[in-house]
Write a protein that holds these residues in place. Sequence first.
Motif, mmCIF file in Angstrom:
data_model
loop_
_atom_site.group_PDB
_atom_site.id
_atom_site.type_symbol
_atom_site.label_atom_id
_atom_site.label_comp_id
_atom_site.label_asym_id
_atom_site.label_seq_id
_atom_site.Cartn_x
_atom_site.Cartn_y
_atom_site.Cartn_z
ATOM 1 N N SER A 7 0.860 -1.179 0.000
ATOM 2 C CA SER A 7 0.000 0.000 0.000
ATOM 3 C C SER A 7 0.899 1.233 0.000
ATOM 4 N N GLY A 8 0.294 2.385 -0.257
ATOM 5 C CA GLY A 8 1.029 3.639 -0.172
ATOM 6 C C GLY A 8 1.449 4.228 -1.497
ATOM 7 N N LEU A 18 7.163 9.543 -1.016
ATOM 8 C CA LEU A 18 6.108 8.567 -0.760
ATOM 9 C C LEU A 18 6.664 7.514 0.182
ATOM 10 N N ARG A 19 5.768 6.919 0.956
ATOM 11 C CA ARG A 19 6.165 5.816 1.827
ATOM 12 C C ARG A 19 5.305 4.614 1.488
ATOM 13 N N LEU A 20 5.931 3.549 1.046
ATOM 14 C CA LEU A 20 5.240 2.310 0.743
ATOM 15 C C LEU A 20 5.291 1.394 1.959
ATOM 16 N N SER A 21 4.213 0.638 2.131
ATOM 17 C CA SER A 21 4.163 -0.354 3.207
ATOM 18 C C SER A 21 3.817 -1.712 2.621
ATOM 19 N N GLN A 85 10.684 4.061 2.357
ATOM 20 C CA GLN A 85 10.582 5.510 2.314
ATOM 21 C C GLN A 85 11.313 6.011 1.083
#
Length: 126
Positions: A7-8, A18-21, A85
Amino acid sequence: DVQLVESGGGSVQAGGSLRLSCAVSGSGTSGYTFTRYCMAWFRQSPGREREAVATLDADGDTVYADDVKGRFTISKDGAKTLALQMNNLKSEDTAVYYCAADLGQCGVVVRLGFDYWGQGTQVTVS
């Protein structure tokens, strides 16, 4: 079995962040996921092969692709979430980003291939 859900993703202007999780779950992840697994982020843009962006070894060692060093950071975000991140994003970072996991050391897993993949999340930088 291991399930990975990213997500993210989203759209951002060049220079933004952007920060992906990646949420990790499944019967294969009981206990301490990050002490047993190599975790990684890959990306794939149209017309190009999927490429490794960053890896996180069970012992905490990280490795980054040359073109993201100093801009991207892979890390654990809690017991069962992997984060990426991304700062100072560039148009060439536009891609679908995938989370991957497998048992073992990253040096071996990267060569042999990951068994578990997420569905991907789109990152678009304009």
